[in-house]
Structure formats: structure tokens, C-alpha cells
Design an enzyme around this catalytic site. Structure first.
Site, PDB file in Angstrom:
ATOM      1  N   GLU A 104       0.845  -1.198   0.000  1.00  0.00           N
ATOM      2  CA  GLU A 104       0.000   0.000   0.000  1.00  0.00           C
ATOM      3  C   GLU A 104       0.879   1.246   0.000  1.00  0.00           C
ATOM      4  O   GLU A 104       1.933   1.277   0.645  1.00  0.00           O
ATOM      5  CB  GLU A 104      -0.911  -0.011   1.237  1.00  0.00           C
ATOM      6  CG  GLU A 104      -1.951   1.087   1.268  1.00  0.00           C
ATOM      7  CD  GLU A 104      -2.968   0.850   2.399  1.00  0.00           C
ATOM      8  OE1 GLU A 104      -3.399  -0.310   2.596  1.00  0.00           O
ATOM      9  OE2 GLU A 104      -3.304   1.820   3.092  1.00  0.00           O
ATOM     10  N   ASP A 106       0.192   5.342   0.595  1.00  0.00           N
ATOM     11  CA  ASP A 106      -0.897   6.177   1.140  1.00  0.00           C
ATOM     12  C   ASP A 106      -0.640   7.671   1.116  1.00  0.00           C
ATOM     13  O   ASP A 106       0.401   8.142   1.568  1.00  0.00           O
ATOM     14  CB  ASP A 106      -1.093   5.863   2.642  1.00  0.00           C
ATOM     15  CG  ASP A 106      -1.806   4.569   2.894  1.00  0.00           C
ATOM     16  OD1 ASP A 106      -2.412   4.042   1.983  1.00  0.00           O
ATOM     17  OD2 ASP A 106      -1.748   4.112   4.051  1.00  0.00           O
ATOM     18  N   GLU A 108      -3.082  10.440   3.044  1.00  0.00           N
ATOM     19  CA  GLU A 108      -4.288  10.669   3.837  1.00  0.00           C
ATOM     20  C   GLU A 108      -4.268  12.118   4.309  1.00  0.00           C
ATOM     21  O   GLU A 108      -3.248  12.604   4.807  1.00  0.00           O
ATOM     22  CB  GLU A 108      -4.370   9.735   5.042  1.00  0.00           C
ATOM     23  CG  GLU A 108      -4.684   8.297   4.671  1.00  0.00           C
ATOM     24  CD  GLU A 108      -4.937   7.435   5.903  1.00  0.00           C
ATOM     25  OE1 GLU A 108      -5.908   6.653   5.882  1.00  0.00           O
ATOM     26  OE2 GLU A 108      -4.177   7.545   6.879  1.00  0.00           O
TER      27      GLU A 108
END
Length: 296
Positions: A104, A106, A108
Site C-alpha cells: 500500500e 498512502d 491521507e
């Protein structure tokens, strides 16, 4: 003469329309590239596929995912984040594979009270292991206009960039025993959701539902420099073969791209002035010693 002028005008108009359609094609089309996965109508694709909005209210957030899976890519998306009092909300934009040993990458965006800055939270998971957080303030208001958030993911490195400025680089250190995302195709996901148990000041500030619905907007998705993976085959395989044309090899230059001196300087500038958390300097969190990738 008038007939010639009108013909010329018509040809120019056709050329302009063709050029504009090329721009739209390169920018991506949300109807073609993505599917809304949850939110019961709170996610909307608008303007003939040029704009996507996610919304959040007390009942639910919303989200979408890419139709394609990618194994390496240079991927851009423009976002305009929830304005005003966005405390408690999280806008997540990331690449991820499936399974218990997932990979993953990311972005955010952690909301905040009006006037306080958003926190941009980044993380990298490889084979199910994350805990590689770096957090930043931004040098602009990410709610006032669209800004470009990019991921360069090739076999040597992952680079997070904002408006073309690199903010983080995660290098392949498999030679030192650090797993690196390179074998699992990943989809693009994004969601807007309520995380007021942790998102703002560790959960001290709760979501103000009187401000709902909260809305984040997306446009100009670009993954033309990315390897689409389907049934174990990559769209990049043919153009990276020894017999590939020079133009194809040039277009895949991102597969070995690294930060030049100018971009290294920009990276240092961001990390010196805008980084607010770095797992690689958090000795209290890792009493047995910092992670291996932090030591090089």
C-alpha cells in the site's frame, strides 16, 4: 475568398476540438477509469466524467476505486479538500493490493478546525507491514483550489509529490532485508470518512455534523505513464523488451526515474520546513532500534 475563409475556420475548429479531446483523454475520464464502490449516492461523477465528488454526512461517507490494477506507475490526481471546519474527517487517496500481506502507498488528509492546517499523512506498506508514517503541513490552502498529488512508483523507489515538488522518497532496500512493493498489482482507492476518534488532535476534536455534508473533489486523473496489470500480464512488457522502439523506451523513462539535484533540494526544503512527524526519528517508538531503512 469567403468560402476559403469559412473552410479554413472550420478546419481550425476541428483541430481545436481534436486537441481539446486529446487533453481530456490524457487527463482521464472518471466514467472510464473508476467505479464508485460505496456511499449510497454520496459519490458523484459529474461534467461528463471530468469531475468526481465524495461527500460525508452523519450516516455515511463514500468512496471509489480504479477499474484497472497497476504494477508500477507515475500517477497524478488533482484534489480539492473539504473546506472550513473539517475536523474529524479523513480524505484517503492510496494504492493498495489485497490479502493479508498487502502492499500500500498512502496519502491521507487529516481535517482540522477552520484556520488550522490540514495534516498530510503518508505511509508505505510492504507485505502487510506499515508503520512508516511521515506527516507534513502544506505550504498552501488545499481547500481553496485543486492541487496535484502524485505517486512515482518504480522498481527502485516510491516518490510522493505535491504540485511537482517531492515530499518523500522511499527507496528499495531489499538488499538490506527491507521488503519493497514490487510484485503485487495495486488499485487506486479513495474515500471520505469520519475518523473523529483519532484524526484531529488524537481524537480530542470531534466532527461538527452541523457542517455536513462535507465534500472533496477530484479531477485530472492521469495514469498514462503506468503499467496496467491484467491476468499476470503488464501493458509495459512489450515496450520494455529489447526490440522496443526508442519512443516507447523514452515514454517508459519513469521506470528508472530518480530525483535529480534540483528535486533533491526541493525534497530537503519540504522536509526541513513542513515535516511534522518522521518515524525514522522516533526513537521512543522503536526502543529496540530504528527500522533498517532509516539507518542508511
Amino acid at each position: 475568398m469567403a468560402s476559403f475563409k469559412s473552410s479554413l475556420s472550420f478546419i481550425l475548429l476541428i483541430a481545436l476540438l481534436a486537441a481539446s479531446s486529446l487533453v481530456v483523454a490524457n487527463a482521464g475520464n472518471f466514467n472510464q477509469d473508476f467505479q464508485i464502490t460505496w456511499g449510497d449516492g454520496r459519490a458523484k461523477i459529474l461534467n461528463n466524467g471530468e469531475l468526481l465528488t465524495l461527500s460525508l454526512d452523519k450516516a455515511s461517507g463514500s468512496g471509489f476505486q480504479s477499474k484497472n490494477e497497476y504494477l508500477f506507475g507515475k500517477i497524478d490526481m488533482q484534489l480539492k479538500l473539504v473546506p472550513g471546519n473539517s475536523a474529524g474527517t479523513v480524505t484517503a487517496y492510496y494504492l493498495s493490493s489485497k490479502g493479508s500481506t498487502w502492499d500500500e502507498i498512502d496519502f491521507e488528509f487529516l481535517g482540522n478546525l477552520s484556520g488550522d492546517p490540514y495534516i498530510l499523512h503518508t505511509n508505505v506498506f510492504s507485505q502487510g507491514k506499515g508503520n512508516r508514517e511521515q506527516q507534513f503541513y502544506l505550504w498552501f490552502d488545499p481547500t481553496a483550489d485543486f492541487h496535484t498529488y502524485s505517486i512515482l512508483w518504480n522498481p527502485q523507489r516510491i516518490v510522493f509529490s505535491v504540485d511537482g515538488t517531492p515530499i518523500r522518497e522511499f527507496k528499495n532496500q531489499e538488499s538490506n532485508g527491507v521488503p519493497f512493493p514490487k510484485n503485487q498489482p495495486m488499485r487506486i482507492y479513495s474515500s471520505l470518512w469520519n475518523a473523529d476518534d483519532w484524526a484531529t488532535r488524537g481524537g480530542l476534536i470531534k466532527t461538527d455534523w452541523s457542517r455536513a455534508p462535507f465534500t472533496a473533489s477530484y479531477r485530472n486523473f492521469n495514469a498514462k505513464n503506468a503499467c496496467v496489470s491484467s491476468n499476470g500480464a503488464s501493458s509495459c512488457s512489450s515496450s520494455s523488451s529489447p526490440n522496443s522502439s526508442s519512443s516507447a523506451s523514452t515514454s517508459n523513462a519513469w521506470l528508472s526515474e530518480e530525483l535529480d539535484l534540483t528535486r533533491q533540494e526541493r525534497l530537503r526544503w519540504v522536509q526541513k520546513n513542513y515535516m511534522i512527524y518522521n518515524y525514522c526519528t522516533d526513537a521512543k517508538r522503536f526502543p529496540q532500534g530504528l527500522p533498517t531503512e532509516c539507518k542508511s
